[in-house]
Scaffold this motif. Sequence first.
Motif, short mmCIF file in Angstrom:
data_model
loop_
_atom_site.label_atom_id
_atom_site.label_comp_id
_atom_site.label_asym_id
_atom_site.label_seq_id
_atom_site.Cartn_x
_atom_site.Cartn_y
_atom_site.Cartn_z
N PHE A 149 0.87 -1.18 0.00
CA PHE A 149 0.00 0.00 0.00
C PHE A 149 0.91 1.24 0.00
CE2 PHE A 149 -2.72 3.22 2.01
CZ PHE A 149 -3.92 3.05 1.33
N GLU A 183 0.65 -2.45 10.32
CA GLU A 183 0.54 -2.40 8.86
C GLU A 183 1.94 -2.44 8.23
OE1 GLU A 183 -2.81 -0.85 10.95
OE2 GLU A 183 -0.81 0.03 10.88
N TYR A 232 -6.46 1.88 3.95
CA TYR A 232 -5.70 0.63 3.82
C TYR A 232 -6.62 -0.58 3.97
CZ TYR A 232 -2.46 -3.08 5.28
OH TYR A 232 -1.77 -4.26 5.41
N ILE A 279 2.73 -0.93 4.47
CA ILE A 279 2.45 0.45 4.06
C ILE A 279 3.78 1.16 3.83
CG2 ILE A 279 1.54 2.67 4.77
CD1 ILE A 279 -0.68 1.32 6.20
#
Length: 373
Positions: free
Chosen positions: A186, A213, A323, A216
């Motif tokens: 992402f 995450e 996300y 990311i």
Amino acid sequence: MKIMVFSSYMDAWNSVRPEAEMFIAIAQQGHQVTVVTQGNADYVARFRDQGLTVIDTYPTKKICCNTIKRLRHELKKDHYDIVYATNSRTIPNAAFACIGFPETKLVTYRGTVGGLYRHDPSAYLTHLHPRVDGISCVADKVREDVAKQVWSNKHNIVAIHKGHNLAWYQTQAADLSILNITADDFIIICVANARPSKGVHVLLEAMQYLVKEPNIHLLLAGRGIDTAANQKLAQQASYPNNIHFLGYRTDVPELMAAADVQIQPSVSGEGLPKTVIEAMAMAIPSIVTTTGGNAEIVTDGVTGFVVETNDSHAIADKINYLYHNHNEAKTMGLKAQNYIATTLSVDNTAKQHLAFFKRLLTQSITSHKKPTN
């Protein structure tokens, strides 16, 4: 209507294109447009191809006698309804050149919030010059700021967003594999320079809250963005290797096309950031702050998110939401793209400027009418 545009077109093509294409659109509607600019600017060839007259003149300083003489020569030779000057160098020269030509309306352009003050003597060389008849501002926040400083004719300060064309921003996404970024990652992008007002430090603080995450990645592009302070903040993030300082780049559109979300974390001083518009045109949702004109084009929860300035937690929350909600993120991006295509078009901007110019000229006619008994 006969219009003289006094501006610099030496910047990157993408930067000058919205203004340049607006005046080409005005010429295509049957108005006579003369562009006074540097003769070696890349856009000169397109101006001439589209039938606009180009005069190779540009001031070497804020008050350039040779430039003023050249402008006055042109104003004496042909009657101009509008002279449109755009920056701190062209505005003072245009203002002094227009003295003695009351039928010609001088319009200036203002693109940022702040920096214009009544107590500053230099302001009276630009937008506060008594010869200025009207001011076109890039956003309503800018208009509000300017209106606080001018002494009279506040109704002649208008907000007109720059128009764009989706075709300008269609490009191949950059290959990010060199950064160890895969198709499953992402991607966040922020394009800014090293000024504190750009709020990059707030975005880097937000990255510290994204602890669950690991895929990311944040792309930071811009001249001088890799300051020691920013590097230190990046090291405090949960995944510091996912923060990429790219420096000044000539392939920003390609980088933008590879991103999932664009973030503009400015804390002050913005007008209407070009990067937000580029992202919207590419169907990429944005997270922006309330400073400047961001909230005028990004509809919170519809085409992106608008958060308060200096709120790193809010930025992190919105990143996290996009996300985990890929489909909604794509829908937001498409709605943003549609807004550019329908509302923020070059034709709309041209029509709004022409309406403003005509209003100024109508005021001139009214003021010169003799009273009847």
